[in-house]
Scaffold this active site. Sequence first.
Site, PDB file in Angstrom:
ATOM      1  N   ARG A   9      -3.703  -9.914   4.890  1.00  0.00           N
ATOM      2  CA  ARG A   9      -4.049 -10.067   3.467  1.00  0.00           C
ATOM      3  C   ARG A   9      -2.857  -9.571   2.656  1.00  0.00           C
ATOM      4  O   ARG A   9      -2.499  -8.394   2.728  1.00  0.00           O
ATOM      5  CB  ARG A   9      -5.304  -9.253   3.157  1.00  0.00           C
ATOM      6  CG  ARG A   9      -5.838  -9.397   1.741  1.00  0.00           C
ATOM      7  CD  ARG A   9      -7.110  -8.555   1.598  1.00  0.00           C
ATOM      8  NE  ARG A   9      -7.689  -8.672   0.274  1.00  0.00           N
ATOM      9  CZ  ARG A   9      -7.349  -7.932  -0.780  1.00  0.00           C
ATOM     10  NH1 ARG A   9      -6.395  -7.019  -0.640  1.00  0.00           N
ATOM     11  NH2 ARG A   9      -7.938  -8.090  -1.945  1.00  0.00           N
ATOM     12  N   LYS A  11       0.813  -1.212   0.000  1.00  0.00           N
ATOM     13  CA  LYS A  11       0.000   0.000   0.000  1.00  0.00           C
ATOM     14  C   LYS A  11       0.849   1.266   0.000  1.00  0.00           C
ATOM     15  O   LYS A  11       2.041   1.258   0.308  1.00  0.00           O
ATOM     16  CB  LYS A  11      -0.979  -0.029   1.163  1.00  0.00           C
ATOM     17  CG  LYS A  11      -2.065  -1.072   0.940  1.00  0.00           C
ATOM     18  CD  LYS A  11      -3.230  -0.970   1.874  1.00  0.00           C
ATOM     19  CE  LYS A  11      -4.336  -1.948   1.431  1.00  0.00           C
ATOM     20  NZ  LYS A  11      -5.465  -1.970   2.381  1.00  0.00           N
TER      21      LYS A  11
END
Length: 411
Positions: A384, A348
């Site tokens: 995840r 991210k």
Amino acid sequence: MIRARPICVDRPEDLTLALRRMGLPTPAREYLLEKVPHAQVLLTGVPREVGAFLQGLHERALVPGREEHPAWVSGDIRSRPGTGLLSGRREQFERLIALARSQHDAALVALAEALTRVLDAGKAPEPWVLGDRVFHWGSRTHVMGVVNVTPDSFSDGGRYLGVDAAIAHGLALVEAGADFLDIGGESTRPGSSGVSAAEEVARVLPVIEGLRARTSVPLSVDTTKAAVAHEVLGAGVQLINDITGFRSDPELPRVVAEANAACCLMHIQGTPGTMQQAPRYEDLVDEVLDFLEGSVALATAAGIPRERILLDPGIGFGKTFDHNLYLLRRLGELRVPGLPLLVGTSRKGFLGALTGGKPAGERLAATLGSVAAMAVLGGADVVRVHDVAEARDALVVADAIRTAMDGGALR
């Protein structure tokens, strides 16, 4: 509403090591574990009458020998009304809970329930059974592998868009040690606009059918649409991962409940198209908890058991760089609902910012640092990730450090 958040709680497993080193027998250790550990608990949303009740107990405790309940420090009544800090031993909190319940006052019962959730936050949630797999939360950090069947994902857009490529990628993630596979047919990167339910189903259904025929690993689908969920649950998917926490499609909770499926409910501020346009919070943790508890209420009202719900704080979804880091630091406060936590940091943008602007494909080391930190802190039950093999290696080390108990012959 009254909310209690664990700001600092001594870990009983660490104290156990010291008590063993002292040579104390088991009954003595168990007794001291109740007497010695301290906790500091932040309260918000405290009504005036509850604040007065806690203040009265605090003044009584100032008398030597009468420290029966946790110490109470009120927040500033002008700038931060309804806030305060409770500090004490577990047995003091338990006495306060019993006393509050005995008053038969709704506000005090709410206080007792909030404090009970804090004391129970360190307990592992009940195990899950999905298909032939049993997930014992707290035993280790589990891994969810990502299979993006989209042309525009921020991390690997288009790389596995073809059915055969997506199936092969999913099987490779299973071979690498994935405990779940999360399949997505719609990009939710910042600024994305979405696709129709028909297009989403067309992308993911052949991949699901191919994976279901070749592996028993539980399959999750990342969707906000009841129509998509209906199709994929019928094809063998066992978990629906909704980035909007059941706030987009009011029919989605019912579809999940009727399939007896599990769900992951994520916090988001705004929509994927707007979420990174100057997100702002008054109290980040409190607002995330409030949103997630509301999502849980929607799920249970539709008939989904609490024991089938995962929560996700939504790293990168309506959060600034600093918001993301703060949430990761305070994951323990998000355990108050008593449900397992899934956290996604993989590749991210905040990791890219931390590492000098590296693009998504060069954020593996930063991702591993984030998942290892979460494992050591004991905050996430599931991570995840895109890079399963590497994450599993990092988690094996981090989980082993967190649970290490052998300090030598004398303990």
